[in-house]
Design an enzyme around this catalytic site. Sequence first.
Site, PDB file in Angstrom:
ATOM      1  N   ARG A  81      33.808  42.472  53.308  1.00  0.00           N
ATOM      2  CA  ARG A  81      34.634  42.407  52.109  1.00  0.00           C
ATOM      3  C   ARG A  81      35.724  43.477  52.244  1.00  0.00           C
ATOM      4  O   ARG A  81      35.415  44.656  52.441  1.00  0.00           O
ATOM      5  CB  ARG A  81      33.780  42.712  50.892  1.00  0.00           C
ATOM      6  CG  ARG A  81      34.597  42.664  49.660  1.00  0.00           C
ATOM      7  CD  ARG A  81      33.778  42.968  48.455  1.00  0.00           C
ATOM      8  NE  ARG A  81      34.530  42.530  47.285  1.00  0.00           N
ATOM      9  CZ  ARG A  81      34.090  42.575  46.057  1.00  0.00           C
ATOM     10  NH1 ARG A  81      32.884  43.021  45.829  1.00  0.00           N
ATOM     11  NH2 ARG A  81      34.829  42.172  45.066  1.00  0.00           N
ATOM     12  N   GLU A 110      29.530  36.215  45.733  1.00  0.00           N
ATOM     13  CA  GLU A 110      30.601  36.646  46.630  1.00  0.00           C
ATOM     14  C   GLU A 110      30.097  36.840  48.055  1.00  0.00           C
ATOM     15  O   GLU A 110      30.804  36.554  49.010  1.00  0.00           O
ATOM     16  CB  GLU A 110      31.245  37.931  46.091  1.00  0.00           C
ATOM     17  CG  GLU A 110      32.106  37.617  44.875  1.00  0.00           C
ATOM     18  CD  GLU A 110      32.494  38.835  44.059  1.00  0.00           C
ATOM     19  OE1 GLU A 110      31.613  39.395  43.382  1.00  0.00           O
ATOM     20  OE2 GLU A 110      33.664  39.223  44.107  1.00  0.00           O
ATOM     21  N   HIS A 118      39.233  39.930  42.917  1.00  0.00           N
ATOM     22  CA  HIS A 118      38.104  39.004  42.730  1.00  0.00           C
ATOM     23  C   HIS A 118      38.408  37.641  43.353  1.00  0.00           C
ATOM     24  O   HIS A 118      37.842  36.624  42.950  1.00  0.00           O
ATOM     25  CB  HIS A 118      37.797  38.747  41.238  1.00  0.00           C
ATOM     26  CG  HIS A 118      37.311  39.925  40.474  1.00  0.00           C
ATOM     27  ND1 HIS A 118      37.716  40.179  39.183  1.00  0.00           N
ATOM     28  CD2 HIS A 118      36.441  40.914  40.785  1.00  0.00           C
ATOM     29  CE1 HIS A 118      37.127  41.272  38.736  1.00  0.00           C
ATOM     30  NE2 HIS A 118      36.341  41.739  39.694  1.00  0.00           N
ATOM     31  N   ASN A 131      29.688  45.197  52.715  1.00  0.00           N
ATOM     32  CA  ASN A 131      30.617  45.623  51.666  1.00  0.00           C
ATOM     33  C   ASN A 131      30.561  47.142  51.612  1.00  0.00           C
ATOM     34  O   ASN A 131      29.652  47.715  51.027  1.00  0.00           O
ATOM     35  CB  ASN A 131      30.192  44.994  50.333  1.00  0.00           C
ATOM     36  CG  ASN A 131      31.131  45.350  49.195  1.00  0.00           C
ATOM     37  OD1 ASN A 131      32.101  46.085  49.388  1.00  0.00           O
ATOM     38  ND2 ASN A 131      30.839  44.842  48.018  1.00  0.00           N
ATOM     39  N   ARG A 187      38.281  50.035  31.789  1.00  0.00           N
ATOM     40  CA  ARG A 187      39.726  49.947  32.115  1.00  0.00           C
ATOM     41  C   ARG A 187      40.510  49.379  30.944  1.00  0.00           C
ATOM     42  O   ARG A 187      40.035  48.475  30.261  1.00  0.00           O
ATOM     43  CB  ARG A 187      39.941  49.035  33.338  1.00  0.00           C
ATOM     44  CG  ARG A 187      39.310  49.583  34.584  1.00  0.00           C
ATOM     45  CD  ARG A 187      39.484  48.619  35.756  1.00  0.00           C
ATOM     46  NE  ARG A 187      38.258  48.536  36.512  1.00  0.00           N
ATOM     47  CZ  ARG A 187      37.968  47.578  37.385  1.00  0.00           C
ATOM     48  NH1 ARG A 187      38.823  46.617  37.614  1.00  0.00           N
ATOM     49  NH2 ARG A 187      36.830  47.586  38.038  1.00  0.00           N
TER      50      ARG A 187
END
Length: 398
Positions: free
Chosen positions: A90, A385, A180, A7, A241
């Site tokens: 990823r 993940e 996601h 990643n 956010r």
Amino acid sequence: MKILVINCGSSSCKFQLFNIDNGDVLAKGNAERIGIDGKLTYKPAGKDEVVIEADMPDHKVAVTMILDQLVDKDHGVISDVSEIAAVGHRVLHGGKYYSESVIVNDDVKKVIRDCFDLGPLHNPANLIGIEACEAVLPAGTPQVAVFDTAFHQTMPPKAYMYALPYEYYEKYDIRRYGFHGTSHRYVSRRVADFLGEKYEDLRIITCHLGNGSSFAAVKDGKCQDTSMGLTPLAGICMGTRTGDIDPAIVPFIQKRTGMSADELDTLMNKQSGVQGISGVSSDFRDLAKAASEGNERAQLALDMFVYQGTKIVGSYAAAMGGVDVIVFTAGIGENTYDVRAGICKNLEFMGVKIDPAKNDGLRGKEAIISTDDSKVKVVVIPTNEELAIAQETEALVR
Ligand code: ADP
């Protein structure tokens, strides 16, 4: 079969080496400060962590250093890099092109490059990571791209289109993509297994609540809708956010303050969310503590999160004509039981009932938290993940 999962960020490269036959993590770590100075943290299973500070001018050097550790005679976990059967990467954005993971070739690299505009912080780093692995691993080692957006590509146009003039979709690919996806796919499939049900028969709402948070509505084994959009800014308010706001607020602030587009981007991505509301922290543990000490804005931030989460879950239940299972996952979903309780309490009108004895105190474990007579099963499934990327990689290369 050994699968390396990578990643890559712009100055970092996180990795995990799996023995996919039993799901064991053989080693994991992170190469950080690439292009600045360089620090590699390497943790082989069952042994002490190793920290190496050494010059890491680029990702190729970082990947070489990671491989050196994996085969090191003292703390290595494999005897030769040729034991790595494949690498799963990823990748943030696959645009409209991929609804599944793919083995990387020149066409795939072109798509990742074409999506630089859509994922400016991640896609360039993801491609660098792929090219670094290609350069230093034995020729022919398959590289697999696992896209954050892929799972959501099954959404119908009515869910992914924005009501802008149609040519903005045609010319600039402006639409909802969602993120996601690897996590939503993993926990929605896992929950079906966990409950002993057929995936395709369930209407599932997955709530991935972490620093970034998103929801997905999954029916017939496919994603029908998701809360993030063209970018990961949309949906519920998050750590820093905004989540969804009236879009007219953007030009309004711009006119009032003279902020540039980049400054507005920073304001909405880095200075807003529960951090912006509370003025305390983006971390839900800090918010809970402040709220319990009487900080009203911290309480407001928590209330907003639960309220907005409730509205999204409720709207997805309506969109699917009902819901059979609600899944909570990621840092907040797995650990913060009052957020789970808050959202579920608001959904009692739909027959959602959770059992406080099962919910309270539950952290990071697979468990059903609804009562036996709840019309909707509520389940906590820790996301993984990296394992999901390793499994998808294995499935493609086998
Ligand atoms: P990221 O999106 O960075 O992967 P995570 O999934 O790790 O984020 O989630 C981070 C959030 O999860 C933080 O708000 C943090 O407060 C919360 N969290 C993580 N662990 C715990 C815990 N043990 N108890 C309560 N909250 C937690």
